[in-house]
Design a protein around this motif. Structure first.
Motif, mmCIF file in Angstrom:
data_model
loop_
_atom_site.group_PDB
_atom_site.id
_atom_site.type_symbol
_atom_site.label_atom_id
_atom_site.label_comp_id
_atom_site.label_asym_id
_atom_site.label_seq_id
_atom_site.Cartn_x
_atom_site.Cartn_y
_atom_site.Cartn_z
ATOM 1 N N PHE A 268 55.594 -91.045 46.380
ATOM 2 C CA PHE A 268 56.598 -89.995 46.485
ATOM 3 C C PHE A 268 56.117 -88.885 47.412
ATOM 4 O O PHE A 268 54.916 -88.655 47.565
ATOM 5 C CB PHE A 268 56.853 -89.346 45.113
ATOM 6 N N TYR B 79 57.028 -84.831 47.354
ATOM 7 C CA TYR B 79 57.702 -83.729 46.686
ATOM 8 C C TYR B 79 57.570 -82.472 47.539
ATOM 9 O O TYR B 79 56.555 -82.235 48.192
ATOM 10 C CB TYR B 79 57.093 -83.455 45.311
ATOM 11 N N GLN C 253 57.719 -78.276 47.322
ATOM 12 C CA GLN C 253 57.664 -77.132 46.419
ATOM 13 C C GLN C 253 57.878 -75.854 47.237
ATOM 14 O O GLN C 253 56.960 -75.340 47.858
ATOM 15 C CB GLN C 253 56.332 -77.070 45.661
ATOM 16 N N MET D 287 59.683 -78.099 41.783
ATOM 17 C CA MET D 287 59.328 -79.337 42.455
ATOM 18 C C MET D 287 60.595 -80.129 42.758
ATOM 19 O O MET D 287 61.395 -80.408 41.867
ATOM 20 C CB MET D 287 58.395 -80.171 41.574
ATOM 21 N N LEU E 184 62.110 -83.626 44.553
ATOM 22 C CA LEU E 184 61.811 -84.934 45.124
ATOM 23 C C LEU E 184 62.441 -85.043 46.506
ATOM 24 O O LEU E 184 63.628 -84.816 46.676
ATOM 25 C CB LEU E 184 62.338 -86.040 44.222
ATOM 26 N N PHE F 1 53.849 -82.190 48.667
ATOM 27 C CA PHE F 1 52.861 -82.957 47.923
ATOM 28 C C PHE F 1 53.191 -84.443 47.999
ATOM 29 O O PHE F 1 54.321 -84.849 47.744
ATOM 30 C CB PHE F 1 52.829 -82.536 46.447
ATOM 31 N N SER G 155 46.993 -77.859 43.886
ATOM 32 C CA SER G 155 47.874 -78.938 43.474
ATOM 33 C C SER G 155 48.130 -78.880 41.971
ATOM 34 O O SER G 155 47.578 -78.043 41.262
ATOM 35 C CB SER G 155 47.248 -80.281 43.857
ATOM 36 N N ILE H 277 53.854 -76.373 34.471
ATOM 37 C CA ILE H 277 55.057 -77.136 34.812
ATOM 38 C C ILE H 277 55.145 -78.368 33.926
ATOM 39 O O ILE H 277 54.135 -79.055 33.705
ATOM 40 C CB ILE H 277 55.040 -77.610 36.288
ATOM 41 N N GLU I 275 61.484 -92.147 38.828
ATOM 42 C CA GLU I 275 61.403 -90.720 39.107
ATOM 43 C C GLU I 275 61.060 -89.899 37.876
ATOM 44 O O GLU I 275 61.489 -90.193 36.767
ATOM 45 C CB GLU I 275 62.743 -90.230 39.662
ATOM 46 N N PHE J 172 61.304 -82.477 37.097
ATOM 47 C CA PHE J 172 60.468 -81.329 36.804
ATOM 48 C C PHE J 172 61.261 -80.150 36.296
ATOM 49 O O PHE J 172 62.393 -79.898 36.721
ATOM 50 C CB PHE J 172 59.705 -80.908 38.065
ATOM 51 N N GLY J 173 60.629 -79.410 35.386
ATOM 52 C CA GLY J 173 61.170 -78.125 34.990
ATOM 53 C C GLY J 173 60.871 -77.092 36.061
ATOM 54 O O GLY J 173 60.188 -77.369 37.058
#
Lengths: 118, 116
Positions: A35, A37, A39, A45, A47, A91, B43, B93, B104, B107-108
Motif C-alpha cells: 500500500f 498511504y 498523511q 491516514m 489510502l 508511507f 512513522s 491512531i 484494506e 484509520f481513525g
C-alpha cells in the motif's frame, strides 16, 4: 520479519510535474499486499493505492500509479500532474496475506515528505 | 467507504491521571483493530492488536499495564493510558479491519495526547 524501507526522507516537485517515491521491502512470503498511504497535516491516514502481490499488472488510481517489481521487492509510487493538495507524508506499507491473529497489521516505512511547489 | 471514528481528537491531561481513547467502526464490523503510536515526524509504530472478545496482543516493549486495550464489541475498541506521564505524550491512531475480509485497513482520525 518483514521490513519496509523508504530511502527518501523528503522530496519536492513542481506543480503539474511528475514525481516518483521509492519503496523497497523484504519478505519471505509469496503472497501479500502493498500500500501507499498519504498523511496530510490533518494526520488522517488516507489510502492512495494498493497492490496485491499475485497481480502482475501495476495498480493505477487516477494520477497515482505504482511500479511493482516483485523479484526486486520494489514498490514505487508515481504521482503525475502533481497538485498542491498532494503535499503530505507518504508511507509505503506491507501486509501479510493472512487474517489470523495479528496478521493484517500494516508494516510501515519511515515515510517520505512530499512538497509541491506552485 | 468504511468509516472509523476515533475520539477524542485532542486531549490534555495531568500527570498521574488516566485517559481513555475510543475507536469505533461506524458502518462495518471489525474483528480486529490495531493501535499505533506516532512520534513527531516519524512513522507509525504498532502498539497492540485488539481482537474482539479476547485479550489484546502487545508488541515487544509496550507495557500492557500502562496501555490497557479493551475490544468488547465488533465496533468498539478502547485504549486507556493509565497513570500518564509526559513521555506518553504522542499521537495515537487506531485502524480497523473489515470482518468479512478485504485487504484494506481503515484509520481513525487519531488522538493527540498531551500530558502536563
Amino acid at each position: 520479519a518483514q521490513t519496509v524501507t523508504q530511502s527518501q526522507p523528503e522530496m519536492s516537485v513542481q506543480e503539474a510535474e511528475t514525481v516518483t517515491l521509492s519503496c523497497t521491502y523484504d519478505t519471505s512470503e509469496s503472497d501479500y499486499y502493498l500500500f501507499w498511504y498519504k498523511q496530510p497535516p490533518s494526520r488522517q491516514m488516507i489510502l492512495v493505492i494498493r497492490q496485491e502481490a499475485y497481480k502482475q499488472q501495476n495498480a493505477t488510481e487516477n494520477r497515482f500509479s505504482v511500479n511493482f517489481q516483485k523479484a526486486a521487492k520494489s514498490f514505487s509510487l508515481k504521482i503525475s500532474d502533481s497538485q498542491l493538495g498532494d503535499a503530505a507524508m507518504y508511507f509505503c506499507a506491507y501486509r501479510s496475506w493472512g487474517y489470523g491473529g495479528s496478521q493484517g497489521n500494516l508494516i510501515f516505512g519511515k515515510g517520505t515528505k512530499l512538497s509541491v511547489k506552485p | 467507504g468504511a468509516v472509523v471514528s476515533q475520539h477524542p481528537s485532542r486531549v490534555i491531561c495531568k500527570s498521574g491521571t488516566s485517559v481513555k481513547i475510543e475507536c469505533r467502526s461506524l458502518d462495518f464490523q471489525a474483528t480486529t483493530m490495531f493501535w499505533y503510536r506516532q512520534f513527531p515526524k516519524k512513522s507509525l509504530m504498532l502498539m497492540a492488536t485488539s481482537n474482539e472478545g479476547s485479550k489484546a496482543t502487545y508488541e515487544q516493549g509496550v507495557e500492557k499495564d500502562k496501555f490497557l486495550i479493551n475490544h468488547a464489541s465488533l465496533t468498539l475498541s478502547t485504549l486507556t493510558v493509565t497513570s500518564a506521564h509526559p513521555e506518553d505524550s504522542s499521537f495515537y491512531i487506531c485502524s480497523a479491519r473489515v470482518r468479512t475480509g478485504g485487504s484494506e485497513a481503515f484509520f481513525g482520525q487519531g488522538t493527540r495526547l498531551t500530558v502536563v
